[in-house]
Design an enzyme around this catalytic site. Structure first.
Site, short mmCIF file in Angstrom:
data_model
loop_
_atom_site.label_atom_id
_atom_site.label_comp_id
_atom_site.label_asym_id
_atom_site.label_seq_id
_atom_site.Cartn_x
_atom_site.Cartn_y
_atom_site.Cartn_z
N LYS A 63 0.83 -1.20 0.00
CA LYS A 63 0.00 0.00 0.00
C LYS A 63 0.87 1.25 0.00
O LYS A 63 0.60 2.21 -0.75
CB LYS A 63 -0.93 0.00 1.21
CG LYS A 63 -2.01 -1.07 1.16
CD LYS A 63 -2.81 -1.11 2.45
CE LYS A 63 -3.87 -2.20 2.43
NZ LYS A 63 -4.65 -2.25 3.70
N SER A 79 -0.72 0.76 5.94
CA SER A 79 -0.97 -0.09 7.10
C SER A 79 -1.98 -1.17 6.76
O SER A 79 -2.81 -1.01 5.86
CB SER A 79 -1.49 0.75 8.28
OG SER A 79 -1.59 -0.02 9.46
N ASP A 80 -1.89 -2.27 7.49
CA ASP A 80 -2.85 -3.35 7.30
C ASP A 80 -2.98 -4.12 8.61
O ASP A 80 -2.02 -4.23 9.38
CB ASP A 80 -2.42 -4.29 6.19
CG ASP A 80 -3.53 -5.23 5.77
OD1 ASP A 80 -4.43 -4.77 5.03
OD2 ASP A 80 -3.52 -6.39 6.19
N GLN A 81 -4.18 -4.65 8.83
CA GLN A 81 -4.42 -5.44 10.03
C GLN A 81 -5.12 -6.75 9.67
O GLN A 81 -6.08 -6.75 8.90
CB GLN A 81 -5.28 -4.66 11.03
CG GLN A 81 -5.50 -5.38 12.36
CD GLN A 81 -6.35 -4.57 13.30
OE1 GLN A 81 -7.56 -4.49 13.14
NE2 GLN A 81 -5.72 -3.96 14.30
N ALA A 116 0.33 -4.12 10.88
CA ALA A 116 1.59 -3.74 10.25
C ALA A 116 1.54 -2.31 9.76
O ALA A 116 0.49 -1.81 9.36
CB ALA A 116 1.88 -4.67 9.07
#
Length: 207
Positions: A63, A79-81, A116
């Site tokens: 991203k 960011s990613d979850q 992250a």
């Protein structure tokens, strides 16, 4: 691209949040610095056999890189979850039915929310990625977390855009027995301690 802060002298390089998540935008606004928001338009499909941790790290970096290609002079946050249920990745449910299924599976379990963050500046070659793992223990049936409570929570919050349908900043906190982490906002979607450290390193002045 949508501006989400009033005009002001920018702190060093332009800051861009590569995310359409309103939760991440609201968290970043806490820092009182101007930033823009842009959709990264990244395919979030997991790779075969990919662990939740690896998935979150890969997507956060993808991203940030995608938006940085369009804005090479900017410092870009990605960011990613992913909710990690014993190695099984749980993403955003999208629908009420899937949210019910996810919460039933997580009931009485310890789930690790792998959050992250990546920061990229194409012009300087800066690139960092980090991960905040938040261990969350959900209440069990013995604790009273029955289907009626799950239904009430989902109808009230409608958290269908949250990993694992867990919206801890709202009524979702009532689903939980314990949270263990080292970055207080990580469970909401953006670990601000790590974010501050990384964007400072990339050249953004905070104070």
């Amino acid at each position: 691209m949508i501006a989400v802060a009033p005009p002001a002298e920018r702190p060093g390089r332009t800051l861009v949040l590569g995310s359409t998540s309103r939760y991440r935008r609201e968290l970043l606004e806490r820092l009182h610095i101007p930033f823009d928001v842009e959709s990264p338009e990244v395919d979030e499909t997991p790779h075969s056999g990919e662990s939740p941790r690896a998935l979150a790290l890969r997507l956060a970096l993808a991203k940030a890189r995608a938006v940085a290609q369009r804005h090479p002079q900017a410092v870009v946050i990605g960011s990613d979850q992913v909710a990690d249920l014993h190695g099984d990745p749980l993403g955003k449910p999208g629908t009420h039915e899937r949210a019910v299924e996810q919460l039933r599976r997580m009931r009485g379990q310890t789930v690790v929310f792998q959050t992250a963050i990546a920061v990229v500046c194409a012009a300087t070659g800066f690139e960092q990625v980090d991960l905040a793992a938040v261990s969350v223990q959900f209440r069990s049936l013995d604790d009273g977390l029955d289907d009626n409570e799950i239904e009430h929570y989902l109808r009230t919050e409608q958290p269908y855009d949250c990993a694992g349908a867990a919206k801890s900043e709202g009524l979702g906190i009532a689903l939980l027995r314990q949270i263990d982490n080292d970055d207080p906002t990580a469970l909401v979607g953006l670990p601000l301690i790590r974010t501050c450290r990384m964007i400072r390193a990339a050249g953004v002045r905070l104070l």
